[in-house]
Design an enzyme around this catalytic site. Structure first.
Site, PDB file in Angstrom:
ATOM      1  N   ASN A   7       0.824  -1.227   0.000  1.00  0.00           N
ATOM      2  CA  ASN A   7       0.000   0.000   0.000  1.00  0.00           C
ATOM      3  C   ASN A   7       0.855   1.274   0.000  1.00  0.00           C
ATOM      4  O   ASN A   7       0.314   2.378   0.098  1.00  0.00           O
ATOM      5  CB  ASN A   7      -0.966  -0.001   1.191  1.00  0.00           C
ATOM      6  N   ALA A  28       2.950  -5.215   7.691  1.00  0.00           N
ATOM      7  CA  ALA A  28       2.634  -5.085   9.123  1.00  0.00           C
ATOM      8  C   ALA A  28       3.254  -3.807   9.668  1.00  0.00           C
ATOM      9  O   ALA A  28       4.135  -3.220   9.042  1.00  0.00           O
ATOM     10  CB  ALA A  28       3.201  -6.284   9.887  1.00  0.00           C
ATOM     11  N   TYR A  58       2.604  -4.854  20.030  1.00  0.00           N
ATOM     12  CA  TYR A  58       3.227  -5.338  18.789  1.00  0.00           C
ATOM     13  C   TYR A  58       3.500  -6.838  18.895  1.00  0.00           C
ATOM     14  O   TYR A  58       3.070  -7.633  18.044  1.00  0.00           O
ATOM     15  CB  TYR A  58       4.524  -4.562  18.512  1.00  0.00           C
ATOM     16  N   ASN A 100      17.012  -9.012  15.352  1.00  0.00           N
ATOM     17  CA  ASN A 100      17.186  -7.663  14.781  1.00  0.00           C
ATOM     18  C   ASN A 100      17.608  -7.722  13.314  1.00  0.00           C
ATOM     19  O   ASN A 100      18.792  -7.904  13.014  1.00  0.00           O
ATOM     20  CB  ASN A 100      18.188  -6.874  15.620  1.00  0.00           C
ATOM     21  N   LEU A 119      18.804   1.019  15.200  1.00  0.00           N
ATOM     22  CA  LEU A 119      20.129   1.447  15.636  1.00  0.00           C
ATOM     23  C   LEU A 119      21.140   1.603  14.496  1.00  0.00           C
ATOM     24  O   LEU A 119      21.765   2.654  14.364  1.00  0.00           O
ATOM     25  CB  LEU A 119      20.667   0.452  16.683  1.00  0.00           C
ATOM     26  N   PHE A 173      20.371   4.551  24.395  1.00  0.00           N
ATOM     27  CA  PHE A 173      19.266   4.469  25.356  1.00  0.00           C
ATOM     28  C   PHE A 173      19.650   3.629  26.575  1.00  0.00           C
ATOM     29  O   PHE A 173      19.321   2.452  26.668  1.00  0.00           O
ATOM     30  CB  PHE A 173      18.019   3.890  24.684  1.00  0.00           C
ATOM     31  N   ARG A 206      15.102   3.381  27.035  1.00  0.00           N
ATOM     32  CA  ARG A 206      13.866   3.457  26.260  1.00  0.00           C
ATOM     33  C   ARG A 206      12.893   2.445  26.859  1.00  0.00           C
ATOM     34  O   ARG A 206      13.264   1.277  27.075  1.00  0.00           O
ATOM     35  CB  ARG A 206      14.181   3.113  24.795  1.00  0.00           C
ATOM     36  N   GLY A 224      10.482  -0.413  27.647  1.00  0.00           N
ATOM     37  CA  GLY A 224      10.165  -1.683  26.982  1.00  0.00           C
ATOM     38  C   GLY A 224      11.358  -2.414  26.399  1.00  0.00           C
ATOM     39  O   GLY A 224      11.188  -3.482  25.809  1.00  0.00           O
ATOM     40  N   ASP A 225      12.588  -1.862  26.546  1.00  0.00           N
ATOM     41  CA  ASP A 225      13.762  -2.541  25.984  1.00  0.00           C
ATOM     42  C   ASP A 225      14.271  -3.633  26.927  1.00  0.00           C
ATOM     43  O   ASP A 225      14.744  -3.326  28.020  1.00  0.00           O
ATOM     44  CB  ASP A 225      14.913  -1.533  25.782  1.00  0.00           C
TER      45      ASP A 225
HETATM   46  N1  UFG Z   1      19.068   2.104  20.398  1.00  0.00           N
HETATM   47  C1  UFG Z   1      19.749   3.199  20.911  1.00  0.00           C
HETATM   48  N2  UFG Z   1      19.613   4.402  20.289  1.00  0.00           N
HETATM   49  C2  UFG Z   1      18.847   4.578  19.176  1.00  0.00           C
HETATM   50  C3  UFG Z   1      18.147   3.457  18.644  1.00  0.00           C
HETATM   51  C4  UFG Z   1      18.286   2.227  19.292  1.00  0.00           C
HETATM   52  O1  UFG Z   1      20.459   3.086  21.904  1.00  0.00           O
HETATM   53  O2  UFG Z   1      18.762   5.701  18.670  1.00  0.00           O
HETATM   54  C5  UFG Z   1      19.219   0.801  21.064  1.00  0.00           C
HETATM   55  C6  UFG Z   1      17.907   0.239  21.567  1.00  0.00           C
HETATM   56  O3  UFG Z   1      17.637   0.714  22.859  1.00  0.00           O
HETATM   57  C7  UFG Z   1      18.177  -1.263  21.513  1.00  0.00           C
HETATM   58  C8  UFG Z   1      19.143  -1.421  20.340  1.00  0.00           C
HETATM   59  O4  UFG Z   1      19.671  -0.118  20.106  1.00  0.00           O
HETATM   60  O5  UFG Z   1      18.831  -1.654  22.676  1.00  0.00           O
HETATM   61  C9  UFG Z   1      18.460  -1.895  19.087  1.00  0.00           C
HETATM   62  O6  UFG Z   1      17.318  -1.067  18.855  1.00  0.00           O
HETATM   63  P1  UFG Z   1      16.434  -1.132  17.540  1.00  0.00           P
HETATM   64  O7  UFG Z   1      15.376  -0.098  17.676  1.00  0.00           O
HETATM   65  O8  UFG Z   1      17.319  -1.104  16.344  1.00  0.00           O
HETATM   66  O9  UFG Z   1      15.806  -2.590  17.581  1.00  0.00           O
HETATM   67  P2  UFG Z   1      14.937  -3.286  18.752  1.00  0.00           P
HETATM   68  O10 UFG Z   1      15.834  -4.288  19.382  1.00  0.00           O
HETATM   69  O11 UFG Z   1      14.279  -2.323  19.644  1.00  0.00           O
HETATM   70  O12 UFG Z   1      13.740  -3.872  17.893  1.00  0.00           O
HETATM   71  C10 UFG Z   1      13.858  -5.012  17.107  1.00  0.00           C
HETATM   72  C11 UFG Z   1      12.885  -4.908  15.937  1.00  0.00           C
HETATM   73  C12 UFG Z   1      11.452  -4.916  16.431  1.00  0.00           C
HETATM   74  C13 UFG Z   1      11.267  -6.129  17.312  1.00  0.00           C
HETATM   75  C14 UFG Z   1      12.256  -6.118  18.432  1.00  0.00           C
HETATM   76  C15 UFG Z   1      12.099  -7.323  19.285  1.00  0.00           C
HETATM   77  O13 UFG Z   1      13.114  -3.727  15.219  1.00  0.00           O
HETATM   78  O14 UFG Z   1      10.576  -4.967  15.344  1.00  0.00           O
HETATM   79  O15 UFG Z   1      13.564  -6.113  17.900  1.00  0.00           O
HETATM   80  O16 UFG Z   1      12.496  -7.010  20.571  1.00  0.00           O
HETATM   81  F1  UFG Z   1      10.034  -6.145  17.844  1.00  0.00           F
END
Ligand code: UFG
Length: 329
Positions: A31, A73, A139, A168, A188, A206, A280, A282-283
């Protein structure tokens, strides 16, 4: 003919490219909310929403669809907490609408993009398929609901599905013509690369008070082409009669945020300007997956087990396309 929903998005587009390389006939439904017209590798594309059963019926009428690879999604954990309705609607209700049309047209195979977020706070690492699933956010819950639907639809309708639970997803196709381009970017590796390219003044780490060796969060980064490879293996398995099943996708190695920053510095040859900020919400501190099950059962083997190789492909894409796809301009 394989239908790829969300085939113009980040992971979908890498799968489309690999499917086409293997000689598969591919149709994309996207879409364009997050997809990019330049990402389709020349596959026949329908622009529309999976919720719109007029368009999905039209696709199934006009094409002999053997299997659906379902990527369309929403994927942002934080946003799902603020706006769960958006996530349950997109990720659950719209998937049901898509599967209803699959049932109508007797399409019996689906590969579903699931996530590490279905597990919630890890009880042990590496996380294997026996790990309890207790999502911490809408999610993850929305993706787990579809996993449940997959089981029930197999029993009732014989629709067989394989869910791949990505950790990831990262990197880009080494040829550099497709890659990661989200607006806004939250992930990240692309954020660090944007800083390396001078598109951001600084990045924020974070939290550095987690229970990890350097205090920053640890993640398992899997190359997007390895995910594409897993989809091809899952498709082959379903064609051979494999039952509905669930596989974790990671490299069984974790890297902290600071280690990823250092790796980008080495690859890009620049110093990254970062500051430490608050955690952040929920991490989880540490997410690492084992892909043993898919290795043993479907013969999967990663082509990009080293995170530095994965980052190098991301750097290659971003350097060639500093503003991402051109369809935004
Ligand atoms: N992080 C930072 N600074 C930033 C962005 C991210 O420190 O500007 C850290 C986050 O706190 C995390 C790590 O980098 O510890 C990775 O973050 P991402 O946002 O790249 O990825 P996530 O681990 O949060 O998310 C991924 C997928 C989601 C999925 C999740 C499962 O993108 O779709 O894993 O936990 F749901």
């Amino acid at each position: 003919m394989i239908l790829v929903t969300g085939g113009l998005g980040y992971i979908g587009s890498h799968c489309v490219k690999q499917l086409k390389k293997q000689g598969e006939e591919v149709i994309i439904l996207d879409n364009l909310e997050f997809g990019h017209l330049g990402a389709g590798s020349g596959a026949k594309t329908y622009i529309g929403d999976i919720r719109d059963t007029d368009i999905t019926r039209k696709i199934f009428k006009e094409n002999d669809i053997e299997a659906v690879l379902h990527f369309a999604a929403y994927t942002s954990v934080g946003e799902s907490v603020q706006n769960p309705q958006r996530y349950y609607k997109q990720n659950v209700a719209k998937t049901i609408a898509l599967m209803e049309v699959m049932n109508e047209f007797d399409c019996k195979m689906m590969i579903f993009s699931s996530t590490a977020a279905t597990f919630g706070e890890p009880k042990f690492v590496p996380i294997d398929e026996s790990h309890p699933q207790n999502p911490k956010n809408p999610y993850g819950a929305s993706k787990l609901m579809v996993e449940r639907i997959m089981k029930d639809y197999e029993s009732a309708y014989g629709l067989k599905s394989i869910a791949l639970r990505y950790f990831n997803a990262s990197g880009a196709d080494p040829e550099g013509d497709i890659g990661e381009d989200h607006t806004p970017e939250t992930h990240l590796i692309p954020i660090i690369i944007q800083q390396a390219l001078g598109q951001r003044d600084k990045i924020t780490v974070f939290g550095d008070d987690y229970d990890t060796p350097d205090g920053t969060c640890i993640r398992d980064y899997i190359h997007v082409n390895d995910l594409a490879k897993a989809h091809l293996l899952a498709l082959k398995a379903l064609r051979n009669g494999h039952a509905t099943d669930f596989y974790n996708m990671g490299n069984q190695t974790g890297f902290s945020v600071l280690e990823i920053i250092k790796a980008v510095e080495e690859i890009a040859g620049v110093k990254i300007n970062y500051e430490i900020g608050p955690r952040r919400a929920g991490d989880p501190a540490k997410l690492i997956a084992t892909s043993d099950k898919i290795e043993k059962e479907l013969g999967y083997k990663a082509d990009f087990p080293k995170v530095t190789d994965t980052i190098a492909t991301a750097w290659n894409w971003h350097k060639k396309h500093p503003h991402g796809y051109e369809d935004k301009y």
